[in-house]
Design a protein around this motif. Sequence first.
Motif, mmCIF file in Angstrom:
data_model
loop_
_atom_site.group_PDB
_atom_site.id
_atom_site.type_symbol
_atom_site.label_atom_id
_atom_site.label_comp_id
_atom_site.label_asym_id
_atom_site.label_seq_id
_atom_site.Cartn_x
_atom_site.Cartn_y
_atom_site.Cartn_z
ATOM 1 N N GLN A 115 -8.954 -18.548 -22.554
ATOM 2 C CA GLN A 115 -8.173 -19.638 -22.854
ATOM 3 C C GLN A 115 -7.024 -19.874 -21.952
ATOM 4 O O GLN A 115 -6.086 -19.060 -21.803
ATOM 5 C CB GLN A 115 -7.976 -19.764 -24.427
ATOM 6 C CG GLN A 115 -6.871 -20.433 -24.834
ATOM 7 C CD GLN A 115 -6.203 -20.115 -26.025
ATOM 8 O OE1 GLN A 115 -6.398 -18.872 -26.842
ATOM 9 N NE2 GLN A 115 -5.394 -21.122 -26.776
ATOM 10 N N PRO A 116 -6.849 -21.055 -21.236
ATOM 11 C CA PRO A 116 -5.789 -21.211 -20.353
ATOM 12 C C PRO A 116 -4.644 -21.392 -21.257
ATOM 13 O O PRO A 116 -4.366 -22.215 -22.292
ATOM 14 C CB PRO A 116 -6.183 -22.585 -19.723
ATOM 15 C CG PRO A 116 -7.004 -23.261 -20.603
ATOM 16 C CD PRO A 116 -7.645 -22.448 -21.364
ATOM 17 N N LEU A 117 -3.505 -20.585 -20.798
ATOM 18 C CA LEU A 117 -2.194 -20.683 -21.465
ATOM 19 C C LEU A 117 -1.099 -21.169 -20.589
ATOM 20 O O LEU A 117 -0.181 -21.937 -21.186
ATOM 21 C CB LEU A 117 -1.836 -19.202 -21.999
ATOM 22 C CG LEU A 117 -2.668 -18.681 -23.029
ATOM 23 C CD1 LEU A 117 -2.281 -17.356 -23.577
ATOM 24 C CD2 LEU A 117 -2.938 -19.530 -24.322
ATOM 25 N N SER A 118 -1.013 -20.916 -19.401
ATOM 26 C CA SER A 118 0.036 -21.220 -18.437
ATOM 27 C C SER A 118 -0.578 -21.467 -17.034
ATOM 28 O O SER A 118 -1.265 -20.433 -16.494
ATOM 29 C CB SER A 118 1.112 -20.283 -18.460
ATOM 30 O OG SER A 118 2.115 -20.761 -17.513
ATOM 31 N N GLU A 119 -0.668 -22.529 -16.739
ATOM 32 C CA GLU A 119 -1.292 -22.898 -15.275
ATOM 33 C C GLU A 119 -0.437 -22.061 -14.139
ATOM 34 O O GLU A 119 0.642 -21.636 -14.440
ATOM 35 C CB GLU A 119 -1.086 -24.416 -14.797
ATOM 36 C CG GLU A 119 -2.018 -25.321 -15.704
ATOM 37 C CD GLU A 119 -3.022 -25.806 -15.249
ATOM 38 O OE1 GLU A 119 -3.391 -25.470 -14.041
ATOM 39 O OE2 GLU A 119 -3.967 -26.084 -16.293
ATOM 40 N N ARG B 288 -5.934 -16.132 -22.065
ATOM 41 C CA ARG B 288 -6.334 -15.182 -23.257
ATOM 42 C C ARG B 288 -7.817 -15.083 -23.163
ATOM 43 O O ARG B 288 -8.542 -15.974 -23.032
ATOM 44 C CB ARG B 288 -5.608 -15.872 -24.415
ATOM 45 C CG ARG B 288 -5.829 -14.855 -25.560
ATOM 46 C CD ARG B 288 -4.819 -15.281 -26.659
ATOM 47 N NE ARG B 288 -4.797 -14.460 -27.709
ATOM 48 C CZ ARG B 288 -4.512 -14.992 -28.781
ATOM 49 N NH1 ARG B 288 -4.302 -16.156 -29.377
ATOM 50 N NH2 ARG B 288 -4.371 -13.957 -30.125
ATOM 51 N N ASP B 289 -8.209 -13.721 -23.339
ATOM 52 C CA ASP B 289 -9.711 -13.556 -23.273
ATOM 53 C C ASP B 289 -10.269 -13.899 -24.844
ATOM 54 O O ASP B 289 -9.573 -14.100 -25.748
ATOM 55 C CB ASP B 289 -9.839 -12.152 -22.806
ATOM 56 C CG ASP B 289 -9.834 -10.892 -23.933
ATOM 57 O OD1 ASP B 289 -9.457 -11.576 -25.033
ATOM 58 O OD2 ASP B 289 -10.094 -9.939 -23.539
ATOM 59 N N PRO B 290 -11.747 -13.820 -24.690
ATOM 60 C CA PRO B 290 -12.001 -14.459 -26.217
ATOM 61 C C PRO B 290 -12.014 -13.437 -27.117
ATOM 62 O O PRO B 290 -12.195 -13.752 -28.186
ATOM 63 C CB PRO B 290 -13.745 -14.285 -25.850
ATOM 64 C CG PRO B 290 -13.925 -14.160 -24.464
ATOM 65 C CD PRO B 290 -12.479 -13.887 -23.666
ATOM 66 N N PHE B 291 -11.176 -12.236 -26.964
ATOM 67 C CA PHE B 291 -11.056 -11.141 -28.039
ATOM 68 C C PHE B 291 -9.786 -11.385 -28.447
ATOM 69 O O PHE B 291 -9.143 -10.538 -29.351
ATOM 70 C CB PHE B 291 -11.505 -9.870 -27.421
ATOM 71 C CG PHE B 291 -12.822 -9.696 -26.911
ATOM 72 C CD1 PHE B 291 -13.883 -10.055 -27.786
ATOM 73 C CD2 PHE B 291 -12.959 -9.943 -25.569
ATOM 74 C CE1 PHE B 291 -15.460 -10.159 -27.011
ATOM 75 C CE2 PHE B 291 -14.016 -10.082 -24.820
ATOM 76 C CZ PHE B 291 -15.370 -10.065 -25.596
ATOM 77 N N GLY B 292 -8.816 -11.886 -27.904
ATOM 78 C CA GLY B 292 -7.411 -12.261 -28.248
ATOM 79 C C GLY B 292 -6.357 -11.556 -27.340
ATOM 80 O O GLY B 292 -5.396 -11.694 -27.731
ATOM 81 N N VAL B 293 -6.749 -10.998 -26.144
ATOM 82 C CA VAL B 293 -5.892 -10.207 -25.165
ATOM 83 C C VAL B 293 -5.270 -11.169 -24.209
ATOM 84 O O VAL B 293 -5.848 -12.084 -23.532
ATOM 85 C CB VAL B 293 -6.383 -9.222 -24.490
ATOM 86 C CG1 VAL B 293 -5.798 -8.376 -23.323
ATOM 87 C CG2 VAL B 293 -7.333 -8.238 -25.339
#
Length: 128
Positions: free
Chosen positions: A97-101, A115-120
């Motif tokens: 998941q992109p959070l900051s370019e 963010r990885d698919p597990f929440g990290v």
Amino acid sequence: MKLGYVIVYVPQVAAALEFYRRAFGFDQAFLHESGDYGQLDTGETAVAFTSHALGASAVPVPYTALDPTAPPAGFELTLTTGTVDEDFTRAVDAGAQPLSEPHDEPWGQRVSYVRDPFGVLIGIASPM
């Protein structure tokens, strides 16, 4: 003393290892035959994954599992690279998941966050 491992508790260890291979190019160093523990080849300090089932039996106190739909926990894995922009795109293409370019910080470092698919929470940054 030195930092030996960073262990992330996840629902599926093999899926975590595969995501980090696709997203960041890390090779799998080890996956236990039970599928409950695995490590990436990340250099001197290992990044490892443990299943919630093994975590529940090995950790002496209950812990809160990461929730990818909640705000990130108050820690991050920071990966350093000379190609922040390309690695950010690769991670997002692999399902992060992109959070900051990618952007330049005042102290001279180029950084981005996913963010990885597990929440990290993962920082992708140029070396300092």
